[in-house]
Motif scaffolding. Structure first.
Motif, PDB file in Angstrom:
ATOM      1  N   LYS A 141      23.824  27.896  38.113  1.00 15.22           N
ATOM      2  CA  LYS A 141      23.432  29.285  37.929  1.00 15.22           C
ATOM      3  C   LYS A 141      24.087  29.840  36.677  1.00 15.22           C
ATOM      4  O   LYS A 141      25.284  29.732  36.483  1.00 15.22           O
ATOM      5  CB  LYS A 141      23.852  30.102  39.151  1.00 15.22           C
ATOM      6  N   GLY A 142      23.306  30.446  35.800  1.00 15.36           N
ATOM      7  CA  GLY A 142      23.862  30.991  34.568  1.00 15.36           C
ATOM      8  C   GLY A 142      24.061  32.495  34.663  1.00 15.36           C
ATOM      9  O   GLY A 142      23.528  33.160  35.537  1.00 15.36           O
ATOM     10  N   PHE A 143      24.847  33.070  33.737  1.00 15.34           N
ATOM     11  CA  PHE A 143      24.981  34.509  33.645  1.00 15.34           C
ATOM     12  C   PHE A 143      25.307  34.866  32.206  1.00 15.34           C
ATOM     13  O   PHE A 143      25.733  34.023  31.427  1.00 15.34           O
ATOM     14  CB  PHE A 143      26.036  35.047  34.606  1.00 15.34           C
ATOM     15  N   SER A 144      25.063  36.076  31.852  1.00 16.46           N
ATOM     16  CA  SER A 144      25.265  36.512  30.474  1.00 16.46           C
ATOM     17  C   SER A 144      26.691  36.993  30.280  1.00 16.46           C
ATOM     18  O   SER A 144      27.188  37.814  31.042  1.00 16.46           O
ATOM     19  CB  SER A 144      24.295  37.647  30.144  1.00 16.46           C
TER      20      SER A 144
ATOM     21  N   PRO B 108      32.963  30.059  22.041  1.00 14.22           N
ATOM     22  CA  PRO B 108      33.285  29.330  23.276  1.00 14.22           C
ATOM     23  C   PRO B 108      32.847  30.055  24.539  1.00 14.22           C
ATOM     24  O   PRO B 108      32.566  29.423  25.558  1.00 14.22           O
ATOM     25  CB  PRO B 108      34.806  29.181  23.239  1.00 14.22           C
ATOM     26  N   GLU B 109      32.767  31.380  24.506  1.00 17.80           N
ATOM     27  CA  GLU B 109      32.362  32.110  25.701  1.00 17.80           C
ATOM     28  C   GLU B 109      30.923  31.799  26.104  1.00 17.80           C
ATOM     29  O   GLU B 109      30.536  32.015  27.258  1.00 17.80           O
ATOM     30  CB  GLU B 109      32.563  33.617  25.526  1.00 17.80           C
ATOM     31  N   ASP B 110      30.110  31.282  25.153  1.00 13.66           N
ATOM     32  CA  ASP B 110      28.740  30.910  25.508  1.00 13.66           C
ATOM     33  C   ASP B 110      28.720  29.773  26.524  1.00 13.66           C
ATOM     34  O   ASP B 110      27.876  29.744  27.424  1.00 13.66           O
ATOM     35  CB  ASP B 110      27.951  30.493  24.256  1.00 13.66           C
ATOM     36  N   LEU B 111      29.636  28.809  26.377  1.00 14.88           N
ATOM     37  CA  LEU B 111      29.710  27.720  27.349  1.00 14.88           C
ATOM     38  C   LEU B 111      30.131  28.254  28.708  1.00 14.88           C
ATOM     39  O   LEU B 111      29.527  27.922  29.732  1.00 14.88           O
ATOM     40  CB  LEU B 111      30.680  26.639  26.871  1.00 14.88           C
ATOM     41  N   LEU B 112      31.131  29.113  28.729  1.00 22.98           N
ATOM     42  CA  LEU B 112      31.585  29.671  29.993  1.00 22.98           C
ATOM     43  C   LEU B 112      30.494  30.525  30.640  1.00 22.98           C
ATOM     44  O   LEU B 112      30.355  30.561  31.861  1.00 22.98           O
ATOM     45  CB  LEU B 112      32.845  30.507  29.772  1.00 22.98           C
ATOM     46  N   GLY B 113      29.701  31.186  29.808  1.00 24.63           N
ATOM     47  CA  GLY B 113      28.642  32.027  30.323  1.00 24.63           C
ATOM     48  C   GLY B 113      27.518  31.264  30.980  1.00 24.63           C
ATOM     49  O   GLY B 113      26.700  31.850  31.698  1.00 24.63           O
ATOM     50  N   ALA B 114      27.450  29.954  30.753  1.00 25.52           N
ATOM     51  CA  ALA B 114      26.409  29.127  31.365  1.00 25.52           C
ATOM     52  C   ALA B 114      26.867  28.469  32.655  1.00 25.52           C
ATOM     53  O   ALA B 114      26.129  27.689  33.244  1.00 25.52           O
ATOM     54  CB  ALA B 114      25.959  28.059  30.371  1.00 25.52           C
ATOM     55  N   ILE B 115      28.083  28.762  33.081  1.00 18.97           N
ATOM     56  CA  ILE B 115      28.624  28.186  34.319  1.00 18.97           C
ATOM     57  C   ILE B 115      28.609  29.236  35.415  1.00 18.97           C
ATOM     58  O   ILE B 115      28.919  30.406  35.186  1.00 18.97           O
ATOM     59  CB  ILE B 115      30.060  27.669  34.081  1.00 18.97           C
ATOM     60  N   ASP B 116      28.253  28.814  36.602  1.00 17.96           N
ATOM     61  CA  ASP B 116      28.215  29.707  37.763  1.00 17.96           C
ATOM     62  C   ASP B 116      29.538  30.470  37.862  1.00 17.96           C
ATOM     63  O   ASP B 116      30.610  29.868  37.954  1.00 17.96           O
ATOM     64  CB  ASP B 116      27.983  28.868  39.021  1.00 17.96           C
ATOM     65  N   PRO B 117      29.514  31.808  37.847  1.00 19.11           N
ATOM     66  CA  PRO B 117      30.766  32.572  37.913  1.00 19.11           C
ATOM     67  C   PRO B 117      31.569  32.313  39.183  1.00 19.11           C
ATOM     68  O   PRO B 117      32.786  32.447  39.188  1.00 19.11           O
ATOM     69  CB  PRO B 117      30.294  34.035  37.830  1.00 19.11           C
ATOM     70  N   ALA B 118      30.872  31.929  40.258  1.00 15.92           N
ATOM     71  CA  ALA B 118      31.604  31.606  41.495  1.00 15.92           C
ATOM     72  C   ALA B 118      32.463  30.364  41.300  1.00 15.92           C
ATOM     73  O   ALA B 118      33.563  30.261  41.857  1.00 15.92           O
ATOM     74  CB  ALA B 118      30.621  31.404  42.647  1.00 15.92           C
ATOM     75  N   LEU B 119      31.972  29.412  40.512  1.00 16.36           N
ATOM     76  CA  LEU B 119      32.737  28.209  40.215  1.00 16.36           C
ATOM     77  C   LEU B 119      33.939  28.555  39.340  1.00 16.36           C
ATOM     78  O   LEU B 119      35.062  28.091  39.584  1.00 16.36           O
ATOM     79  CB  LEU B 119      31.843  27.176  39.530  1.00 16.36           C
ATOM     80  N   LEU B 120      33.716  29.382  38.324  1.00 20.03           N
ATOM     81  CA  LEU B 120      34.813  29.787  37.442  1.00 20.03           C
ATOM     82  C   LEU B 120      35.894  30.550  38.199  1.00 20.03           C
ATOM     83  O   LEU B 120      37.065  30.495  37.841  1.00 20.03           O
ATOM     84  CB  LEU B 120      34.278  30.673  36.312  1.00 20.03           C
ATOM     85  N   ALA B 121      35.489  31.269  39.242  1.00 16.20           N
ATOM     86  CA  ALA B 121      36.435  32.111  39.973  1.00 16.20           C
ATOM     87  C   ALA B 121      37.190  31.374  41.070  1.00 16.20           C
ATOM     88  O   ALA B 121      38.096  31.941  41.690  1.00 16.20           O
ATOM     89  CB  ALA B 121      35.684  33.299  40.587  1.00 16.20           C
ATOM     90  N   ASP B 122      36.842  30.092  41.307  1.00 13.96           N
ATOM     91  CA  ASP B 122      37.481  29.325  42.382  1.00 13.96           C
ATOM     92  C   ASP B 122      38.614  28.477  41.797  1.00 13.96           C
ATOM     93  O   ASP B 122      38.359  27.446  41.162  1.00 13.96           O
ATOM     94  CB  ASP B 122      36.448  28.413  43.059  1.00 13.96           C
TER      95      ASP B 122
END
Length: 290
Positions: free
Chosen positions: A2-5, A247-261
């Protein structure tokens, strides 16, 4: 996936960093121990995480000198220990005692780039085993991992090594990667294989695309850079040197739930290539402090 901006309003809520921004601001920043690097550290916030590399070109002593200098300056220092540069257990113990004396509690253990081992150690696992039965005050040990493979090691061998190393480690740090799909897909694969170490994502700090291309091919991640140029239409800009990588473009393409775990992703490891002032300015911009 899941992506997000990732835009300015995604970075903060009531002035406090969230999501990708929180990871960026708390990132460990990798430093190459060359002349003048100590002075560049002044651009970083007090207490920032600073990872000092260890290469055959400069040797263990250069790494240790910069570790001691950065620790005296008040940074949270994570020395790289390239095991192929260690001759024997006695030298390993000397290295550990010296970083302990500097107040270091976190060590990043890697095989290293030396073509031939200096002594008894040829792989990180061998040093990890010796560290496990050695008295020391280290509280965290990290190991390397390769989401897009290694040019000299088969993927199955890399996975077996990571499975074995996790018994002695607290986290893993990924090699530089520009393809979020490859990164997330690899993470799912190793989780299915029983690897549960939290990941620090290896991410290049902001810089011109031309500079990034030169450095990426040198460290063997050119294939990942090809993905970046294709996805973002940067081929022409790569030649002209007129574009910058975000670099934030790569992070923006990762599910925020994954980044937050934090059990999955505990943070970032920024490859600054000693562009420390630019990296610090980017962190301030993300935090809203710039």
């Amino acid at each position: 996936m899941k992506g997000f901006s990732v835009t300015s309003h995604d970075f903060t809520v009531s002035g406090r960093p969230i999501g990708a921004a929180a990871l960026i601001i708390s990132a460990n920043i990798e430093i190459i121990p060359v002349k003048g690097a100590e002075a560049k550290l002044r651009a970083l916030s007090a207490g920032s995480g600073v990872a000092i590399t260890c290469s055959p070109k400069f040797g263990l002593e250069r790494t240790l000198q910069h570790v001691e200098s950065a620790a005296r300056a008040g940074f949270h220092v994570i020395p790289h220990l390239a095991v192929r540069q260690i001759v024997d257990r006695a030298e390993l113990e000397q290295f550990v005692r010296r970083v302990e004396k500097a107040g270091v509690t976190d060590l990043y253990v890697i095989g290293g780039d030396a073509d031939r081992p200096a002594g008894r150690y040829s792989a990180a696992l061998e040093v990890l085993r010796d560290l496990s039965d050695m008295d020391h005050s280290l509280t965290r040990i990290g190991v390397g991992c390769y989401p897009e493979g290694h040019p000299k090691i088969d993927d199955s061998v890399l996975l077996e090594a990571l499975q074995a190393k996790q018994a002695y480690a607290d986290y893993m740090v990924s090699q530089l990667c520009f393809d979020p799909s490859a990164l997330v897909g690899w993470l799912g694969t190793v989780r299915d294989a029983g690897v549960h170490l939290p990941l620090r994502i290896g991410l290049a700090a902001p810089m011109s695309v031309r500079k990034l291309a030169e450095l990426s091919f040198k460290i063997g991640v050119g294939q990942s850079l090809r993905f970046l140029t294709k996805q973002h239409g940067l081929v022409g800009n790569l030649i002209l040197g007129t574009s910058s990588y975000r670099p934030e473009d790569l992070l923006g393409a990762i599910d925020p739930a994954l980044l937050a775990d934090p059990r999955q992703i505990e943070g970032l490891h920024l490859f600054s290539f000693n562009q420390i002032e630019a990296t610090a300015a980017w962190q301030r911009q993300v935090s809203g402090a710039a």
